[in-house]
Scaffold this active site. Structure first.
Site, PDB file in Angstrom:
ATOM      1  N   ARG A 155     -18.473  -9.196 -33.365  1.00  0.00           N
ATOM      2  CA  ARG A 155     -19.605  -9.384 -32.709  1.00  0.00           C
ATOM      3  C   ARG A 155     -20.723  -8.146 -32.649  1.00  0.00           C
ATOM      4  NH1 ARG A 155     -21.035 -12.437 -26.985  1.00  0.00           N
ATOM      5  NH2 ARG A 155     -19.793 -10.810 -26.048  1.00  0.00           N
ATOM      6  N   ASP A 190     -18.665  -8.952 -18.112  1.00  0.00           N
ATOM      7  CA  ASP A 190     -19.548  -8.151 -19.111  1.00  0.00           C
ATOM      8  C   ASP A 190     -20.832  -8.212 -18.778  1.00  0.00           C
ATOM      9  OD1 ASP A 190     -20.545 -10.438 -20.252  1.00  0.00           O
ATOM     10  OD2 ASP A 190     -19.347 -10.704 -21.749  1.00  0.00           O
TER      11      ASP A 190
END
Length: 539
Positions: free
Chosen positions: A169, A453
């Site tokens: 990603r 996150d």
């Protein structure tokens, strides 16, 4: 007279790193420079378009499926390209940053896929950007190991047939990479991450029987998916591999993308592998886009917004139906729990919640789901094994029973819950703790038994902002105000100082994190992304 040679990328304001010359080769940097020349102008136009669309939502307080792409949705004949063998069974995916220890543990975890993350689980320090690339290449070359300096424990890769398939990603379109510039202009972080990884590993992965596979974050429209598709076509021609080798899974983690799922798959159809339901960023996107929409768009505490909320059910069920109609994988959301080595009772309750969540996803028709910790892999695996058996996926479950109207996706007021004072305290506590770690270069952080996150910090600061601007009254009678947020933040900072001791507190970035959280939570001018002002402070 011959044309002048094109400018080359400059490495700016960056301390040399061990083995960086293996990543930052002249040929790799020339490729990234060409991506920048070809595609950054369109990226800039699409970022401008995001602002225009947000202004339109502010004016109308609504969204709808696009009339101009109705023909794409109505055409039942098209499908995405068949999944390659390495991505056909995705029943459990583990996520995490690309530091050396995580690389080994994730590949060894027993999950089918590892989302190797340069985005929300990674703070974009130059070290993380460059050495993360090196760690992935070392893993593919089987020259990676790690010994923990504290415990002395050593880590090494299992046999090749036991390793997870990597889906990488890159960063979202909004972020720059200030350390790589062309003619004084920073290259988008997305092109740096994608370009270095693709250039070094595309052929290497094909030789391993896999391929360059990507997760695309923060996508807001099918036009952004079209840009990625054009990048893939260009990149495959540039290095001389067959068209269609790249596969991309798009995170449907913005409210605007939820109205364009079919169009996003259509734009990427030769390269599409599926869609994923990303929960925290999705809620953050709802707050961001409908922040002037009044009381009916005010979200309660984040922990009260479960996946069973009617508007979240509409989103996930539409995603499964859309994916399976078009032959794509539907991947479920994150189980963020971090098992405790000290509290068996906490684990028992959390494992039951994780099991219920994964059972629901498997029974809804998802083909796989995310976990944040290796100990959760067996739980998620059992949920999907019970439904899939020997089948690699359940794309044959078309979910034609699902019917979602445009208003269903934004029916936030269908949820019977309200913001609480404890919710404010938690948002402040988690926000400060996460931002402090991020400013020290850590993107995936265990806080209160959850792996958090950047999406976590985004929903935390967005909810503080929304509650203050909507003049929410908590159950204890207190109004959500800037002064209350400052008071709670000061108390949290004092509690952290007490908890960790003066020396550790002073060595950290706690005051800086406190100040930044209040800045992005209290400023009338709502920052599009917390990571933009935070990146200015990341050194």
């Amino acid at each position: 007279m011959s044309a002048p040679a094109p400018s080359t990328l400059a490495i700016v304001d960056a301390e040399p790193l061990p083995r960086q010359e293996e990543v930052l080769t002249d040929a790799a940097l020339a490729f990234v420079a060409e991506l920048h020349r070809q595609f950054t102008p369109r990226r800039n136009e699409l970022l401008t378009r995001r602002g225009e669309r947000r202004a339109e939502i502010a004016r109308t307080s609504t969204l709808d499926f696009l009339p101009e792409t109705a023909a794409v949705r109505a055409d039942d004949s098209w499908k995405v390209a068949p999944a390659p063998a390495a991505l056909n069974d995705r029943r459990v995916e583990i996520t995490g940053p690309t530091d050396r220890k995580m690389t080994i543990n994730a590949l060894n975890s027993g999950a089918k896929v590892w989302l190797a993350d340069f985005e929300d689980a990674s703070a974009p320090t130059w070290e993380n950007v460059v050495l993360g690339q090196l760690n992935l290449t070392d893993a593919y070359e089987r020259r990676i190991d790690f010994t923990d300096p504290k415990s002395g424990k050593s880590y090494a890769l299992k046999s090749a047939d036991e390793l997870a398939t990597v889906v990488m990603r890159p960063r979202g379109w909004h972020l720059e990479e200030r350390h790589l510039q062309l003619d004084g202009v920073s290259v988008p972080g997305a092109l740096v991450d994608f370009g270095l990884y693709f250039f070094h590993n595309a052929q290497r992965l094909i030789d391993l029987g896999k391929g360059p596979y990507f997760y695309l974050p923060k996508t807001e429209s099918h036009l952004e998916a079209r840009l990625w598709n054009d990048i893939f076509v260009f990149a495959q021609d540039y290095v001389g591999i067959p068209q269609g080798t790249v596969r991309a899974t798009v995170l449907i983690e913005t409210i605007t993308a939820a109205y364009e799922m079919e169009e996003i798959l259509y734009e990427l159809r030769d390269h599409a592998a599926g869609l994923n339901a990303g929960r925290w960023d999705y809620l953050f996107s709802i707050v961001k886009n409908f922040r002037d929409g009044g009381a009916k768009f005010v979200l309660p505490d984040r922990n009260a917004v479960t996946m069973t909320a009617p508007f979240m059910r509409a989103y996930t069920e539409l995603l499964v139906r859309t994916c399976h109609k078009r032959g794509a994988h539907a991947i479920g959301g994150m189980a963020a729990f971090i098992p405790s080595r000290r509290d068996a009772e906490v684990n028992k309750v959390a494992f039951e919640k994780v099991k219920a969540d994964k059972d629901r996803e498997a029974n809804d028709g998802f083909d796989g789901s995310w976990v944040a910790h290796p100990d959760l892999v067996p739980i998620a695996l059992a949920s999907f094994d019970a439904v899939l058996g020997e089948k690699p996926n359940q794309k044959d479950r078309l979910r034609e029973d699902v019917s979602v109207a445009p208003g269903d996706l934004i029916a936030v007021d269908s949820l019977d819950a309200s913001p609480t004072y404890d919710g404010l305290r938690n948002a402040v506590a988690v926000g400060i703790r996460y931002i402090e770690a991020w400013l020290r270069g850590l993107g995936a952080v265990a806080i209160f038994n959850l792996m958090e996150d950047a999406a976590t910090a985004e929903i935390s600061r967005s909810q503080i902002w929304q509650w203050i601007n909507a003049d929410v009254v908590f159950e204890n009678g207190e109004h959500a105000t800037a002064d209350l947020a400052r008071k709670v933040a000061a108390e949290e900072l004092a509690a952290i100082r007490e908890e960790i001791g003066e020396e550790t507190f002073t060595a950290g970035k706690w005051q800086q994190a406190h100040d930044l959280l209040l800045q992005v939570s209290l400023d009338q001018d709502y920052a599009d992304f917390l990571t933009l002002p935070a990146y200015e402070q990341l050194r």
